[in-house]
Design a protein around this motif. Structure first.
Motif: not given
Length: 463
Positions: A266-289
């Motif tokens: 039930a939270d997948v849509e909201a979860w995906l919405d959180l990514w957009t403003p974050e991944v555009g920031k510099p010096h960022t690495a992502v770990v998806v569990r």
């Protein structure tokens, strides 16, 4: 400065907390259905109505320092607290925010006031905070804290008294509502977490572990350094995400690491919405569990969002990773189960205990032996839960503080009667100085019967 504050400052420095400004961790989910939250919300809501014209913010936090709610009628104060992220969803534990009122109250388990310049981070020196821990009135377990924050120039004489009153009322209300209450549902799980750009000794960055772990870490480091997308695979709870985060941190020490767990459906849509403003920031690495839990459509959208950032993922098996993400993976690292590296158990247990209490917790040799002998089907996650429960009640973990199932060699499922007998036998035999004769008398059986039951249940009780 008082000894407790000096000790807290030292821990804050060890954790790597920045001196200039606080950079707390954000977690997008918490349990709003717990008895503690329900009672604390009511108590603070009523108190806030009586203090509507005062420059005070009232907050409830869980046992890990996560801010659950916030009440205040002073909009200027609320805007200022937003600027330092002292808001619902952010963790203000000592290891995240340095010395502060609620973090120190939780670390030391005692009522605490931290005034102005006593804060470790300079950005918090405009405030005075008073916090009082709240214990479950039935189990004695630490549930969280009541925290009151005001401007540093305001009078703080009554702040701690108000926090005391709110904590006591919350505990009393919990007791009155506890009888007949059904078990609360499990939390929905962490939706999003940002790890700030620093090493965090208090948050899982152990360095000296066994050869199997070190070998896996080196393989992950080499893959990250080569610019590959890494998948850490293995049983749940083995530390797959920790291994990837350490590999990322060693290669990119100045980067942020965004770590996200697959959410409830039930939270997948909201979860995906959180990514957009974050991944555009510099010096960022992502770990998806746990990407093996994502539906294919969500994996497809996530792949499109993270194509421009360093990516790593975890799953139980590579074959179960959704195709849109599996196609990105260049290297697979197998993370060994805890039973395959028993020499790590005590080091991890000490580390987990320190995270709970904010200081070194002793583990006696018999307890250490019992921990090392356990099979740990739940891996490091199970070990952490066992140690958290034990360290919450003592400064020295002994065998009697460990759950009875850790001392049972047999892996067969016990009947309710057998489990009750096992728990009683372990409870009596793990008391200091108790002999088999003493235990048999207390349990109302002969020594021969007690020996037979110990053998039948395959109990390993260090003497």
């Amino acid at each position: 400065m008082p000894h407790r504050l000096l000790a807290s400052w030292q821990r804050s420095e060890d954790y790597g907390v920045p001196v200039e400004t606080v950079q707390p961790v954000f977690t997008g989910a918490y349990d709003e259905q717990s008895l503690f939250f329900e009672c604390g919300q009511q108590v603070l809501g009523e108190l806030a109505r009586n203090l509507a014209d005062e420059p005070i913010s009232l907050m409830l936090t869980d046992a890990d320092g996560l801010v659950l709610n916030r009440f205040s009628g002073d909009h200027a104060l609320l805007r200022a607290l937003d600027a330092v992220h002292l808001a619902p969803g952010f963790s203000y534990a000592e290891r995240e925010a340095g010395t502060n009122g609620l973090g120190l109250a939780l670390a030391d388990r005692v009522p605490t006031v931290v005034r102005a310049e006593q804060h470790y981070a300079l950005s918090l020196c405009s405030y005075t905070c008073a916090a009082v821990p709240v214990l479950d009135p039935v189990t004695g377990r630490l549930e969280g804290a009541v925290n009151l924050t005001t401007w540093s120039q305001a009078s703080s004489d009554l702040l701690l008294a108000l926090a005391h009153s709110a904590a006591s009322t919350t505990s009393a209300l919990m007791l009155s509502r506890a009888s007949g209450r059904t078990a609360r549902p499990a939390p929905r799980g962490e939706v999003f977490r940002v790890e700030v750009p620093r090493l965090e000794p208090g948050a899982g960055t152990l360095r000296e572990l066994s050869q199997p772990w070190t070998a896996a870490l080196h393989r992950a480091e080499d893959a990250v350094a080569a610019g590959r997308v890494v998948a850490a695979v293995g049983e749940r709870g083995t530390g797959r995400a920790t291994l990837l985060a350490q590999a990322e941190r060693r290669h990119r020490p100045a980067s942020r690491i965004l770590a996200a767990s697959a959410p409830a459906p039930a939270d997948v849509e909201a979860w995906l919405d959180l990514w957009t403003p974050e991944v555009g920031k510099p010096h960022t690495a992502v770990v998806v569990r746990r990407v093996d839990e994502l539906p294919v459509w969500a994996a497809q959208r996530l792949r499109d969002l993270v194509t421009e950032v360093p990516l790593a993922v975890t799953a139980e098996r590579f074959e179960d990773i959704p195709a849109p993400l599996a196609g990105l993976v260049d290297a697979v690292v197998q993370v060994p189960a805890l039973r395959e590296r028993a020499e790590d158990v005590v080091a991890l247990a000490r580390h987990a205990a320190m995270r709970v209490r904010g200081r070194e917790i002793d583990i006696d040799p018999s307890a250490a032996h019992a921990l090392e002998q356990h099979h740990w089907p739940g891996n490091v996650s199970e070990l952490v839960e066992v140690v958290r429960a034990a360290a919450g009640h003592t400064d020295r973990i002994e065998v009697r503080h460990l759950p009875a199932e850790l001392l049972t060699g047999s892996r067969r499922r016990l009947s309710r009667i057998e489990a009750f007998e096992r728990d009683e036998i372990v409870r009596v035999l793990t008391r200091p100085g108790v002999t088999m004769r003493d235990a048999a008398e207390e349990l109302g059986m002969s020594r021969a019967t007690l020996y037979r039951k110990v053998a039948h249940l395959e109990l390993r009780v260090p003497r």
